[in-house]
Design an enzyme around this catalytic site. Structure first.
Site, PDB file in Angstrom:
ATOM      1  N   TRP A 134       0.850  -1.189   0.000  1.00 35.50           N
ATOM      2  CA  TRP A 134       0.000   0.000   0.000  1.00 35.50           C
ATOM      3  C   TRP A 134       0.884   1.238   0.000  1.00 35.50           C
ATOM      4  CZ3 TRP A 134      -2.042   2.620   4.874  1.00 35.50           C
ATOM      5  CH2 TRP A 134      -3.005   3.573   4.551  1.00 35.50           C
ATOM      6  N   ASP A 215      -0.154  -5.442   9.523  1.00 36.28           N
ATOM      7  CA  ASP A 215      -1.247  -4.563   9.143  1.00 36.28           C
ATOM      8  C   ASP A 215      -2.479  -5.426   8.890  1.00 36.28           C
ATOM      9  OD1 ASP A 215      -2.906  -2.576   8.254  1.00 36.28           O
ATOM     10  OD2 ASP A 215      -1.578  -1.835   6.686  1.00 36.28           O
ATOM     11  N   LYS A 250     -13.418  -0.974   6.984  1.00 29.94           N
ATOM     12  CA  LYS A 250     -14.076  -1.856   6.022  1.00 29.94           C
ATOM     13  C   LYS A 250     -15.066  -2.790   6.701  1.00 29.94           C
ATOM     14  CE  LYS A 250     -10.601  -0.327   3.413  1.00 29.94           C
ATOM     15  NZ  LYS A 250      -9.632   0.688   3.867  1.00 29.94           N
TER      16      LYS A 250
END
Length: 404
Positions: A134, A215, A250
């Site tokens: 990312w 993560d 999310k």
């Protein structure tokens, strides 16, 4: 007039993801499609407000009785529920009080707190990211002053994992190097590690005295809440000390409330207390205390049995819809471009797919068909639905056929 203080300030480089969204918003075409941003959308292309959050909001509206600051480390039941979600309610780590958890401003905030803590006590560490990772990982870590390098991960030739190269590279790292690992639903590729590879990595981290920084932004989007947390529990069982940055954006579709947490697995209850005290000093320096609203809603949803059951049902539905769209996407592309193999997409997990589309193809999608994806070819599968998938697949097929 005297010269402006800001006359020499150059324009900032646009964020590669948010820049695509800005271009999408500026496009007046009625049939435009945004496949770039990593946000879950339902079958109608809307960002859902989960029913469990609506009901939690009603409960909170009835019980909130103050607008004073939260404690520096956040909402206590939220932090406890986070620990149980990550490590399991019966985890020995929790019974021994070896985990320090602090509420953060989203998953990005957790990463910021983690790197600030690491650099404060291990200033010589180098942070290793997967290649690719990312984009904001590098931005956050370098802005904090960390040296950032990469380890092999994605193989564009096979659209899969460079497992052997990855493990070989990790075995050569210096002790106290920091290794950023994606627990599941790797962003941006969707290519995840299998259980055997995770076990090898845990062993390497133990042998080489590496610092795992995990993560965990998509718990529940790969296989389910329990299955997706297995790598974390594997590291705990190995006796490692490590960091976990998790996000609820999310899984609760609660993006704007910026709800995340940093959990640090330590060697003892005393260490956990000391670590938390240092994390609180860092928070005090940056923003003093976290926001209340979203954390209280999530805390209510996780600790109220009927809302917890409802949330898990809604989360299962989101995961199932993404999987259905992934299968349909691969199938439609296979039918439209039979001379090209898209089966690798079925092995990817989560919201994203590294589609294998070139920068040239992605830019033609944008310019000719008003379909927006990242230059890397990353597509947000969660943005596909029955109303746009034929348009997207047709446009991709048309461009690929022209270039074949």
């Amino acid at each position: 007039m005297t010269a402006s203080l800001f006359s020499e300030v150059p324009a900032g480089i646009p964020d590669p993801i948010l820049g695509v969204t800005e271009a999408f918003r500026a496009d007046a075409h009625p049939g435009k499609v945004n496949l770039g941003v990593g946000i879950y959308q339902d079958a109608l292309g809307k960002i859902p407000m989960l029913e469990c959050i609506k009901r939690a909001a009603s409960k909170w509206a009835e019980t909130e009785d103050t607008k004073t600051y939260l404690p520096i480390d956040g909402v206590a039941p939220y932090n406890t529920a986070t620990q149980e979600l990550l490590f399991g309610k019966d985890s020995p780590l929790l019974k021994e009080k070896r985990v320090a958890t602090i509420q953060s401003v989203g998953g990005s905030g957790a990463l910021k707190l983690a790197i600030e803590f690491i650099l404060r006590f291990l200033p010589e560490t180098t942070v290793y990211l997967s290649d690719p990772s990312w984009e904001n990982h590098r931005v956050i870590f370098e802005a904090a002053g960390a040296k950032v390098e990469t380890y092999p991960y994605y193989d564009p030739k096979t659209n899969g994992l460079r497992a052997a190269d990855m493990l070989a590279a990790l075995r050569k790292l210096k002790p106290k190097s920091t290794v950023l690992l994606h627990a599941c639903c790797h962003n941006p590729t969707g290519v995840d590690l299998d259980a055997d590879t995770w076990r090898e990595i845990a062993g390497i981290c133990a042998e080489r005295d590496l610092i795992p920084l995990i993560d965990f932004a998509y718990q529940g989007f790969a296989e389910g809440l329990q299955a997706d947390s297995e790598p974390i529990r594997m590291f705990a069982d190995k006796g490692l000390t490590f960091f976990v940055c998790n996000s609820y954006s999310k899984s609760f579709s609660i993006y704007r409330e910026r709800c995340g947490a940093l959990s640090v697995v330590t060697g003892s209850a005393k260490e956990a207390t000391n670590v938390l005290s240092q994390l609180k000093r860092i928070v005090r320096m940056i923003y003093s205390s976290p926001p209340s609203y979203g954390a209280h809603l999530i805390s209510i949803a996780l600790t109220t049995p009927e809302l917890r059951t409802l949330w898990e049902k809604e989360l299962d539905e989101m995961r199932s819809r993404i999987l259905d769209m992934r299968k349909l996407f691969a199938s439609r592309l296979a039918d439209a471009v039979p001379n090209r193999d898209f089966s690798f997409m079925l092995k990817q997990r989560g919201m994203f797919s590294y589609s294998g589309l070139s920068v040239e193809v992605v830019r033609e999608l944008r310019e000719r068909y008003h379909i927006y994806a990242l230059d890397s070819g990353r597509i947000c599968v969660a943005a596909l639905n029955q109303g746009n998938i034929d348009l997207v697949c047709g446009a991709i097929a048309s461009i690929l056929k022209e270039k074949s």
